[in-house]
Design a protein around this motif. Structure first.
Motif, PDB file in Angstrom:
ATOM      1  N   LEU A 193      -0.507   2.532  -7.254  1.00  0.00           N
ATOM      2  CA  LEU A 193       0.226   1.921  -6.150  1.00  0.00           C
ATOM      3  C   LEU A 193       1.653   2.425  -6.009  1.00  0.00           C
ATOM      4  N   PHE A 194       2.036   3.396  -6.828  1.00  0.00           N
ATOM      5  CA  PHE A 194       3.436   3.817  -6.869  1.00  0.00           C
ATOM      6  C   PHE A 194       3.952   4.271  -5.500  1.00  0.00           C
ATOM      7  N   GLY A 195       3.228   5.145  -4.840  1.00  0.00           N
ATOM      8  CA  GLY A 195       3.687   5.685  -3.563  1.00  0.00           C
ATOM      9  C   GLY A 195       3.907   4.602  -2.516  1.00  0.00           C
ATOM     10  N   GLU A 196       2.933   3.707  -2.374  1.00  0.00           N
ATOM     11  CA  GLU A 196       3.067   2.611  -1.414  1.00  0.00           C
ATOM     12  C   GLU A 196       4.226   1.691  -1.781  1.00  0.00           C
ATOM     13  N   ALA A 197       4.398   1.458  -3.081  1.00  0.00           N
ATOM     14  CA  ALA A 197       5.464   0.560  -3.529  1.00  0.00           C
ATOM     15  C   ALA A 197       6.842   1.129  -3.212  1.00  0.00           C
ATOM     16  N   VAL A 198       7.013   2.442  -3.340  1.00  0.00           N
ATOM     17  CA  VAL A 198       8.290   3.071  -3.016  1.00  0.00           C
ATOM     18  C   VAL A 198       8.636   2.854  -1.549  1.00  0.00           C
ATOM     19  N   VAL A 199       7.664   3.078  -0.678  1.00  0.00           N
ATOM     20  CA  VAL A 199       7.893   2.923   0.761  1.00  0.00           C
ATOM     21  C   VAL A 199       8.209   1.467   1.098  1.00  0.00           C
ATOM     22  N   LEU A 200       7.432   0.532   0.537  1.00  0.00           N
ATOM     23  CA  LEU A 200       7.665  -0.889   0.807  1.00  0.00           C
ATOM     24  C   LEU A 200       9.029  -1.345   0.313  1.00  0.00           C
ATOM     25  N   THR A 201       9.384  -0.940  -0.915  1.00  0.00           N
ATOM     26  CA  THR A 201      10.668  -1.355  -1.485  1.00  0.00           C
ATOM     27  C   THR A 201      11.836  -0.802  -0.679  1.00  0.00           C
ATOM     28  N   ALA A 202      11.792   0.484  -0.383  1.00  0.00           N
ATOM     29  CA  ALA A 202      12.890   1.097   0.374  1.00  0.00           C
ATOM     30  C   ALA A 202      12.996   0.499   1.768  1.00  0.00           C
ATOM     31  N   GLY A 203      11.853   0.352   2.440  1.00  0.00           N
ATOM     32  CA  GLY A 203      11.870  -0.188   3.799  1.00  0.00           C
ATOM     33  C   GLY A 203      12.355  -1.622   3.854  1.00  0.00           C
ATOM     34  N   PHE A 204      11.832  -2.474   2.967  1.00  0.00           N
ATOM     35  CA  PHE A 204      12.231  -3.879   2.970  1.00  0.00           C
ATOM     36  C   PHE A 204      13.691  -4.028   2.571  1.00  0.00           C
ATOM     37  N   GLU A 253      -1.710  -8.311 -11.251  1.00  0.00           N
ATOM     38  CA  GLU A 253      -1.552  -7.219 -10.293  1.00  0.00           C
ATOM     39  C   GLU A 253      -0.556  -7.587  -9.195  1.00  0.00           C
ATOM     40  N   PHE A 254      -0.500  -8.879  -8.835  1.00  0.00           N
ATOM     41  CA  PHE A 254       0.458  -9.322  -7.815  1.00  0.00           C
ATOM     42  C   PHE A 254       1.900  -9.119  -8.278  1.00  0.00           C
ATOM     43  N   ALA A 255       2.101  -9.152  -9.595  1.00  0.00           N
ATOM     44  CA  ALA A 255       3.456  -9.042 -10.140  1.00  0.00           C
ATOM     45  C   ALA A 255       3.960  -7.609 -10.185  1.00  0.00           C
ATOM     46  N   VAL A 256       3.055  -6.642  -9.981  1.00  0.00           N
ATOM     47  CA  VAL A 256       3.452  -5.241 -10.066  1.00  0.00           C
ATOM     48  C   VAL A 256       4.556  -4.917  -9.063  1.00  0.00           C
ATOM     49  N   LEU A 263      13.059  -2.075 -10.184  1.00  0.00           N
ATOM     50  CA  LEU A 263      13.293  -0.742 -10.726  1.00  0.00           C
ATOM     51  C   LEU A 263      13.676   0.261  -9.639  1.00  0.00           C
ATOM     52  N   LEU A 264      13.020   0.193  -8.484  1.00  0.00           N
ATOM     53  CA  LEU A 264      13.267   1.159  -7.422  1.00  0.00           C
ATOM     54  C   LEU A 264      14.486   0.796  -6.580  1.00  0.00           C
ATOM     55  N   GLN A 265      14.779  -0.501  -6.480  1.00  0.00           N
ATOM     56  CA  GLN A 265      15.916  -0.930  -5.667  1.00  0.00           C
ATOM     57  C   GLN A 265      17.246  -0.666  -6.347  1.00  0.00           C
TER      58      GLN A 265
END
Length: 290
Positions: A193-204, A253-256, A263-265
């Motif tokens: 899920l790393f790629g999707e998580a990066v986009v979601l974190t940056a966008g949000f 998995e919800f906590a990921v 970490l990304l923010q």
């Protein structure tokens, strides 16, 4: 000891440390800004869930990331916002007051908002949201430890003032252990899920920062306090979101996404606040901000 129990202990301790950083004087000074506190808190409750829904509808992420984002969006402000404001030399007392007020409001608002958002984002039959259990866990792992930390600070002010840096380091260490345990336990999901998580974190994060800044303008705050509000909108209490994921919903998995979010923010916001600090320290009056 189970991983869920260890998570609960770590989150309790982290929230208690948050309480030790809140002084009566800081709250008294910031509570004079009642309009800013009320408007900033209401803005978080209304705008952040809407932004999360927008991101989910546009990007159609993996269901685990979608639920994780919703938990983040309805969570209260995170204590890291106070640290970022301190680094940027902004109004830390205002940031602490916003974090404290949003934490109290979250006791009632978070379960109800989440129960309303899940059907809108994932369908009516997504899963049952135990509002009562969520509220009870928020009281136990948010209100109670923060109140305990404040009581300890009030009882031993000199001790906590002298050991402020050590307490903060201990808090960051607990956060690092929390993230490491979660990533190790969910390493397969993390990789997938790393790629999707990066986009979601940056966008949000970017949308939340913008929403906070615009809210500050609507509230007629000065530029410095608008930045405080922007940071408060962007930084959420990922520990509470992750704890609810692994205990109330029993879905690690919800906590990921909560772990990804912190970490990304962090690099994005640290770069931003360091740039603001450098501009504020510039000897050229034309470059000063806030």
């Amino acid at each position: 000891m189970t991983l869920e129990t260890l998570f609960a202990i770590i989150v309790f301790l982290m929230m208690a440390i948050v309480g030790t950083d809140i002084t009566r004087g800081q709250l008294d000074a910031s509570l004079r800004m009642r309009r800013a506190l009320a408007g900033g808190t209401l803005g978080q409750l209304v705008l952040l869930p809407m932004l999360a829904l927008l991101m989910i509808w546009l990007l159609q992420p993996h269901p685990a990331l979608a639920v994780g984002l919703l938990l983040i969006a309805v969570s209260p402000g995170g204590v890291l916002s106070n640290y970022y404001c301190s680094v940027a030399r902004l109004n830390v007392a205002f940031s602490i007051a916003l974090t404290a007020v949003s934490g109290v409001v979250a006791l009632a608002a978070m379960p109800l908002l989440f129960a309303a958002l899940v059907p809108a984002a994932l369908g009516l039959e997504a899963f049952r949201v135990p509002v009562g259990e969520m509220t009870a866990r928020l009281v136990l792992f948010l209100l109670l430890p923060v109140a305990l930390g404040m009581a300890l600070r009030h009882r031993f002010p000199a001790v906590f003032e002298r050991g402020r840096r050590l307490v903060r380091v201990f808090g960051f260490s607990l956060l690092a252990v929390f993230l490491a345990l979660l990533f190790a336990d969910q390493r397969e999901a993390v990789a997938a899920l790393f790629g999707e998580a990066v986009v979601l974190t940056a966008g949000f994060t970017l949308l939340a920062l913008l929403a906070g800044w615009v809210s500050g303008r609507v509230l007629s705050l000065d530029p410095g306090d608008r930045l405080v509000l922007a940071i408060e909108f962007g930084v959420r209490n990922a520990g509470i979101a992750a704890l609810l994921a692994v205990t109330t919903f029993q879905q690690r998995e919800f906590a990921v996404f909560s772990a990804f979010f912190v970490l990304l923010q962090a690099p994005l916001l640290l770069i931003a606040v360091m740039l603001r600090r450098r501009l504020a320290d510039s000897p050229d009056p034309g470059l000063r901000v806030g």
